[in-house]
Motif scaffolding. Structure first.
Motif, mmCIF file in Angstrom:
data_model
loop_
_atom_site.group_PDB
_atom_site.id
_atom_site.type_symbol
_atom_site.label_atom_id
_atom_site.label_comp_id
_atom_site.label_asym_id
_atom_site.label_seq_id
_atom_site.Cartn_x
_atom_site.Cartn_y
_atom_site.Cartn_z
ATOM 1 N N ALA A 87 0.846 -1.189 0.000
ATOM 2 C CA ALA A 87 0.000 0.000 0.000
ATOM 3 C C ALA A 87 0.883 1.240 0.000
ATOM 4 O O ALA A 87 1.968 1.244 0.585
ATOM 5 N N ARG A 88 0.412 2.251 -0.661
ATOM 6 C CA ARG A 88 1.109 3.533 -0.646
ATOM 7 C C ARG A 88 0.875 4.186 0.706
ATOM 8 O O ARG A 88 -0.098 3.886 1.387
ATOM 9 N N ASN A 89 1.771 5.095 1.095
ATOM 10 C CA ASN A 89 1.495 5.837 2.319
ATOM 11 C C ASN A 89 1.128 7.273 1.969
ATOM 12 O O ASN A 89 1.473 7.782 0.900
ATOM 13 N N VAL A 90 0.422 7.934 2.875
ATOM 14 C CA VAL A 90 -0.119 9.264 2.608
ATOM 15 C C VAL A 90 0.985 10.265 2.312
ATOM 16 O O VAL A 90 0.882 11.060 1.380
ATOM 17 N N GLY A 91 2.075 10.234 3.078
ATOM 18 C CA GLY A 91 3.179 11.170 2.838
ATOM 19 C C GLY A 91 3.765 11.000 1.447
ATOM 20 O O GLY A 91 4.040 11.977 0.747
ATOM 21 N N ARG A 92 3.936 9.751 1.043
ATOM 22 C CA ARG A 92 4.478 9.478 -0.292
ATOM 23 C C ARG A 92 3.488 9.944 -1.360
ATOM 24 O O ARG A 92 3.881 10.463 -2.394
ATOM 25 N N ASP A 93 2.186 9.750 -1.125
ATOM 26 C CA ASP A 93 1.178 10.191 -2.092
ATOM 27 C C ASP A 93 1.259 11.701 -2.328
ATOM 28 O O ASP A 93 1.141 12.169 -3.454
ATOM 29 N N ILE A 94 1.485 12.454 -1.271
ATOM 30 C CA ILE A 94 1.556 13.917 -1.400
ATOM 31 C C ILE A 94 2.776 14.319 -2.223
ATOM 32 O O ILE A 94 2.665 15.077 -3.183
ATOM 33 N N THR A 95 3.947 13.785 -1.869
ATOM 34 C CA THR A 95 5.163 14.169 -2.595
ATOM 35 C C THR A 95 5.125 13.669 -4.038
ATOM 36 O O THR A 95 5.552 14.377 -4.949
ATOM 37 N N GLN A 96 4.603 12.468 -4.255
ATOM 38 C CA GLN A 96 4.532 11.955 -5.620
ATOM 39 C C GLN A 96 3.476 12.704 -6.434
ATOM 40 O O GLN A 96 3.635 12.889 -7.635
ATOM 41 N N GLY A 97 2.419 13.148 -5.775
ATOM 42 C CA GLY A 97 1.407 13.957 -6.457
ATOM 43 C C GLY A 97 1.987 15.275 -6.943
ATOM 44 O O GLY A 97 1.695 15.729 -8.051
ATOM 45 N N LEU A 98 2.846 15.885 -6.130
ATOM 46 C CA LEU A 98 3.505 17.131 -6.547
ATOM 47 C C LEU A 98 4.443 16.873 -7.729
ATOM 48 O O LEU A 98 4.495 17.656 -8.670
ATOM 49 N N THR A 149 8.371 3.856 -7.933
ATOM 50 C CA THR A 149 9.268 2.909 -8.604
ATOM 51 C C THR A 149 9.968 2.045 -7.570
ATOM 52 O O THR A 149 10.040 0.817 -7.715
ATOM 53 N N GLU A 150 10.473 2.674 -6.508
ATOM 54 C CA GLU A 150 11.147 1.925 -5.442
ATOM 55 C C GLU A 150 10.179 0.974 -4.752
ATOM 56 O O GLU A 150 10.536 -0.172 -4.452
ATOM 57 N N LEU A 151 8.961 1.415 -4.494
ATOM 58 C CA LEU A 151 7.953 0.580 -3.848
ATOM 59 C C LEU A 151 7.673 -0.667 -4.679
ATOM 60 O O LEU A 151 7.659 -1.785 -4.160
ATOM 61 N N MET A 152 7.501 -0.510 -5.977
ATOM 62 C CA MET A 152 7.186 -1.645 -6.837
ATOM 63 C C MET A 152 8.405 -2.547 -7.041
ATOM 64 O O MET A 152 8.266 -3.770 -7.132
ATOM 65 N N THR A 153 9.605 -1.980 -7.089
ATOM 66 C CA THR A 153 10.818 -2.794 -7.202
ATOM 67 C C THR A 153 10.980 -3.675 -5.964
ATOM 68 O O THR A 153 11.252 -4.878 -6.079
ATOM 69 N N SER A 160 -5.531 2.133 -2.815
ATOM 70 C CA SER A 160 -4.143 2.481 -2.513
ATOM 71 C C SER A 160 -3.212 1.285 -2.426
ATOM 72 O O SER A 160 -2.098 1.414 -1.941
ATOM 73 N N GLY A 161 -3.632 0.118 -2.904
ATOM 74 C CA GLY A 161 -2.780 -1.048 -2.795
ATOM 75 C C GLY A 161 -2.623 -1.763 -4.120
ATOM 76 O O GLY A 161 -3.453 -1.657 -5.008
ATOM 77 N N ALA A 162 -1.516 -2.483 -4.227
ATOM 78 C CA ALA A 162 -1.253 -3.261 -5.434
ATOM 79 C C ALA A 162 -0.655 -4.601 -5.028
ATOM 80 O O ALA A 162 0.135 -4.681 -4.089
ATOM 81 N N GLU A 163 -1.050 -5.649 -5.744
ATOM 82 C CA GLU A 163 -0.477 -6.963 -5.536
ATOM 83 C C GLU A 163 0.509 -7.241 -6.651
ATOM 84 O O GLU A 163 0.235 -6.965 -7.814
ATOM 85 N N ILE A 164 1.654 -7.791 -6.290
ATOM 86 C CA ILE A 164 2.625 -8.290 -7.255
ATOM 87 C C ILE A 164 2.655 -9.798 -7.077
ATOM 88 O O ILE A 164 2.795 -10.296 -5.959
ATOM 89 N N LEU A 165 2.540 -10.524 -8.177
ATOM 90 C CA LEU A 165 2.584 -11.979 -8.160
ATOM 91 C C LEU A 165 3.708 -12.431 -9.076
ATOM 92 O O LEU A 165 3.801 -11.988 -10.221
ATOM 93 N N ALA A 166 4.579 -13.289 -8.553
ATOM 94 C CA ALA A 166 5.619 -13.935 -9.357
ATOM 95 C C ALA A 166 5.257 -15.407 -9.406
ATOM 96 O O ALA A 166 4.938 -16.017 -8.385
ATOM 97 N N CYS A 167 5.267 -16.002 -10.604
ATOM 98 C CA CYS A 167 4.956 -17.433 -10.714
ATOM 99 C C CYS A 167 5.792 -18.049 -11.811
ATOM 100 O O CYS A 167 6.288 -17.374 -12.705
ATOM 101 N N GLY A 168 5.945 -19.364 -11.728
ATOM 102 C CA GLY A 168 6.703 -20.093 -12.713
ATOM 103 C C GLY A 168 6.587 -21.586 -12.438
ATOM 104 O O GLY A 168 5.817 -22.011 -11.572
ATOM 105 N N THR A 169 7.343 -22.372 -13.173
ATOM 106 C CA THR A 169 7.337 -23.821 -13.037
ATOM 107 C C THR A 169 8.633 -24.262 -12.376
ATOM 108 O O THR A 169 9.718 -24.024 -12.921
#
Length: 104
Positions: free
Chosen positions: A28-39, A51-55, A90-99
């Motif tokens: 989930a994003r945080n409110v402080g980050r949302d404000i700075t990223q919105g600017l 980018t860092e959050l998703m990495t 405000s949230g995102a799921e990342i899924l990694a899958c394979g065999t």
């Protein structure tokens, strides 16, 4: 652990297929980050905080997938894929899958 987004790993032979493995995380994003990223969004350019959050989320999902593969006795994962989906506003799921496979 050998990882590949193809059906094989160069120089290796798949000797056994152990099944589908996955790892996921929800961030989930945080409110402080949302404000700075919105600017930053007003001025244009990369939203480095996101980018860092998703990495970090991809790294954690991949590590969880590897842990599941290791628990099956695998030494490789082929056909690795990543997906992202939104959860709530405000949230995102990342899924990694394979065999999971054994290699020679």
């Amino acid at each position: 652990m050998e990882l590949s987004n193809t059906e094989s790993i160069a120089g290796k032979e798949v000797t056994e297929t152990l099944g589908l493995v996955r790892g996921n995380t929800v961030r989930a994003r945080n409110v402080g980050r949302d404000i700075t990223q919105g600017l930053r969004n007003l001025a244009g350019g990369e939203l480095k905080g996101y980018t860092e959050l998703m990495t970090d989320a991809r790294d954690q999902a991949q590590e969880r997938m590897i842990e599941e593969a290791e628990s099956l006795g695998a030494d490789g994962v082929i056909n690795v894929r990543f997906t992202t989906s939104s959860i709530a506003d405000s949230g995102a799921e990342i899924l990694a899958c394979g065999t999971a496979v054994r290699l020679r």
